[in-house]
Design a protein around this motif. Structure first.
Motif, short mmCIF file in Angstrom:
data_model
loop_
_atom_site.label_atom_id
_atom_site.label_comp_id
_atom_site.label_asym_id
_atom_site.label_seq_id
_atom_site.Cartn_x
_atom_site.Cartn_y
_atom_site.Cartn_z
N ILE A 30 -20.29 19.79 -33.41
CA ILE A 30 -20.14 19.24 -32.07
C ILE A 30 -19.24 18.03 -32.19
CG2 ILE A 30 -21.34 18.14 -30.14
CD1 ILE A 30 -23.84 19.80 -31.02
N GLN A 31 -18.21 17.98 -31.34
CA GLN A 31 -17.27 16.86 -31.38
C GLN A 31 -17.05 16.31 -29.99
OE1 GLN A 31 -13.71 17.75 -33.64
NE2 GLN A 31 -14.88 18.72 -35.26
N SER A 32 -16.70 15.04 -29.92
CA SER A 32 -16.42 14.38 -28.66
C SER A 32 -14.93 14.43 -28.36
CB SER A 32 -16.85 12.91 -28.71
OG SER A 32 -18.23 12.81 -28.86
N VAL A 33 -14.60 14.65 -27.11
CA VAL A 33 -13.21 14.57 -26.67
C VAL A 33 -12.95 13.10 -26.36
CG1 VAL A 33 -11.55 15.28 -24.90
CG2 VAL A 33 -13.28 16.89 -25.72
N THR A 34 -11.88 12.54 -26.92
CA THR A 34 -11.65 11.11 -26.77
C THR A 34 -10.38 10.75 -26.01
OG1 THR A 34 -10.55 11.04 -28.92
CG2 THR A 34 -12.91 10.55 -28.88
N ASP A 35 -9.50 11.72 -25.75
CA ASP A 35 -8.28 11.37 -25.03
C ASP A 35 -8.11 12.24 -23.78
OD1 ASP A 35 -6.88 13.78 -25.64
OD2 ASP A 35 -6.27 12.97 -27.57
N TYR A 68 -7.22 19.93 -34.75
CA TYR A 68 -6.38 19.94 -35.93
C TYR A 68 -6.18 18.52 -36.44
CZ TYR A 68 -2.95 18.71 -32.37
OH TYR A 68 -2.29 18.10 -31.33
N LYS A 69 -5.81 18.43 -37.72
CA LYS A 69 -5.47 17.13 -38.30
C LYS A 69 -4.11 16.72 -37.78
CE LYS A 69 -7.93 17.77 -42.63
NZ LYS A 69 -7.81 17.94 -44.08
N SER A 70 -3.99 15.47 -37.38
CA SER A 70 -2.72 14.97 -36.88
C SER A 70 -1.67 15.04 -37.97
CB SER A 70 -2.88 13.51 -36.44
OG SER A 70 -1.62 12.93 -36.22
N PRO A 71 -0.48 15.56 -37.65
CA PRO A 71 0.61 15.59 -38.65
C PRO A 71 1.05 14.18 -39.04
CG PRO A 71 1.12 17.03 -36.79
CD PRO A 71 -0.11 16.25 -36.42
N ARG A 72 0.79 13.21 -38.17
CA ARG A 72 1.18 11.82 -38.46
C ARG A 72 0.15 11.08 -39.29
NH1 ARG A 72 2.35 13.09 -33.27
NH2 ARG A 72 0.38 12.27 -32.53
N ASP A 73 -1.14 11.43 -39.13
CA ASP A 73 -2.22 10.76 -39.85
C ASP A 73 -3.34 11.76 -40.09
OD1 ASP A 73 -4.29 9.22 -40.82
OD2 ASP A 73 -4.24 7.75 -39.20
N ASN A 75 -6.16 11.56 -41.21
CA ASN A 75 -7.52 11.07 -40.95
C ASN A 75 -7.89 11.16 -39.48
OD1 ASN A 75 -8.02 10.32 -43.67
ND2 ASN A 75 -6.72 8.53 -43.36
N VAL A 76 -6.91 11.50 -38.63
CA VAL A 76 -7.12 11.58 -37.18
C VAL A 76 -7.16 13.05 -36.76
CG1 VAL A 76 -6.12 11.04 -34.93
CG2 VAL A 76 -6.01 9.37 -36.78
N LYS A 77 -8.16 13.41 -35.95
CA LYS A 77 -8.23 14.75 -35.39
C LYS A 77 -7.73 14.72 -33.97
CE LYS A 77 -12.01 16.24 -38.26
NZ LYS A 77 -13.41 16.60 -38.34
N GLU A 78 -6.95 15.74 -33.62
CA GLU A 78 -6.42 15.86 -32.27
C GLU A 78 -6.83 17.22 -31.72
OE1 GLU A 78 -2.21 15.14 -32.69
OE2 GLU A 78 -2.52 12.98 -32.81
N ILE A 79 -6.67 17.39 -30.42
CA ILE A 79 -7.02 18.66 -29.78
C ILE A 79 -5.86 19.09 -28.89
CG2 ILE A 79 -8.20 17.55 -27.84
CD1 ILE A 79 -10.27 19.92 -28.09
N ASP A 115 1.26 14.99 -18.10
CA ASP A 115 2.01 13.99 -18.85
C ASP A 115 1.29 13.72 -20.16
OD1 ASP A 115 3.73 12.03 -19.68
OD2 ASP A 115 2.72 10.45 -18.56
N VAL A 116 1.58 14.52 -21.16
CA VAL A 116 0.91 14.36 -22.45
C VAL A 116 1.86 13.83 -23.51
CG1 VAL A 116 -0.84 16.09 -22.01
CG2 VAL A 116 1.31 16.77 -23.06
N THR A 117 2.98 13.26 -23.08
CA THR A 117 3.96 12.79 -24.06
C THR A 117 3.45 11.62 -24.87
OG1 THR A 117 4.98 11.44 -22.35
CG2 THR A 117 5.96 13.60 -22.77
N SER A 118 2.45 10.89 -24.37
CA SER A 118 1.96 9.74 -25.10
C SER A 118 0.76 10.06 -25.98
CB SER A 118 1.58 8.63 -24.13
OG SER A 118 0.55 9.07 -23.28
N GLU A 119 0.08 11.16 -25.75
CA GLU A 119 -1.11 11.50 -26.53
C GLU A 119 -0.99 12.92 -27.06
OE1 GLU A 119 -4.72 10.94 -24.46
OE2 GLU A 119 -4.19 8.97 -23.75
N GLY A 120 -1.42 13.11 -28.28
CA GLY A 120 -1.42 14.44 -28.86
C GLY A 120 -0.04 14.88 -29.31
N THR A 121 0.00 15.94 -30.06
CA THR A 121 1.25 16.47 -30.56
C THR A 121 1.82 17.45 -29.56
OG1 THR A 121 0.54 16.22 -32.83
CG2 THR A 121 2.26 17.84 -32.43
#
Length: 174
Positions: A30-35, A68-73, A75-79, A115-121
């Motif tokens: 179970i994971q939380s959505v943060t963005d 997925y693991k962020s390609p930039r970091d 240690n960060v998970k993105e969705i 407008d997702v240009t600022s968050e996520g890949t």
């Protein structure tokens, strides 16, 4: 009596901990959505079930929402949602390019928001970075339900052939 109870709880914890850790590492968690990148499909504060075993056993498909693991970091998970798979042509909704070929070993990920240009890949990520498939909203109760695996209409041409888009370009990493 309280010492005996404490001993039983400690013993049960020692037995249960490896099972819980294995389950969350292999099967799902179970994971939380943060963005906000997946709004309106997912809201920041939604709790979702991420099925990790599916990511290992089945091929990924366009339309899936994945963690997925962020390609930039790493240690960060993105969705995000898979818009296209390797070999597909994808219309990039944030550039003037008509379409981009998804490189081998990659998938094209975007958020559902406008407008997702600022968050996520936005764009291609290596398939090996995908950790699991988000399959269900668990919390809050009023949003409980399975997540749709839909690709927005007209966003991808499968397999790199045949479609009607006039101008196509290869991704700069090709």
């Amino acid at each position: 009596a309280s010492r005996a109870l404490l001993g039983k709880v400690a013993g049960a914890s020692i037995f249960a901990a490896p099972i819980v850790i294995t389950f969350t590492d292999v099967v799902g968690s179970i994971q939380s959505v943060t963005d906000t990148s997946m709004q309106p499909t997912l809201e920041p504060s939604d709790k979702i079930f991420v099925f990790k075993m599916l990511a290992r056993l089945e091929k990924h498909k366009s339309g899936e929402i994945c963690v997925y693991k962020s390609p930039r970091d790493p240690n960060v998970k993105e969705i995000g949602r898979i818009i296209g798979m390797e070999g597909d042509w994808v219309k990039n909704r944030f550039t003037y390019r008509a379409a981009t070929l998804v490189p081998q070993g990659h998938c094209w990920i975007e958020g559902d928001g406008q407008d997702v240009t600022s968050e996520g890949t936005i764009g291609p990520i290596p398939l090996g970075l995908i950790e699991g498939r988000a399959v269900q909203i668990l919390w809050p109760p009023k949003r409980f339900g399975f997540l749709p695996a839909d690709v927005p209409m007209g966003r991808a041409l499968p397999g790199g052939g045949g479609g009607s888009w006039r101008r196509r370009e290869r991704h700069p990493e090709d």
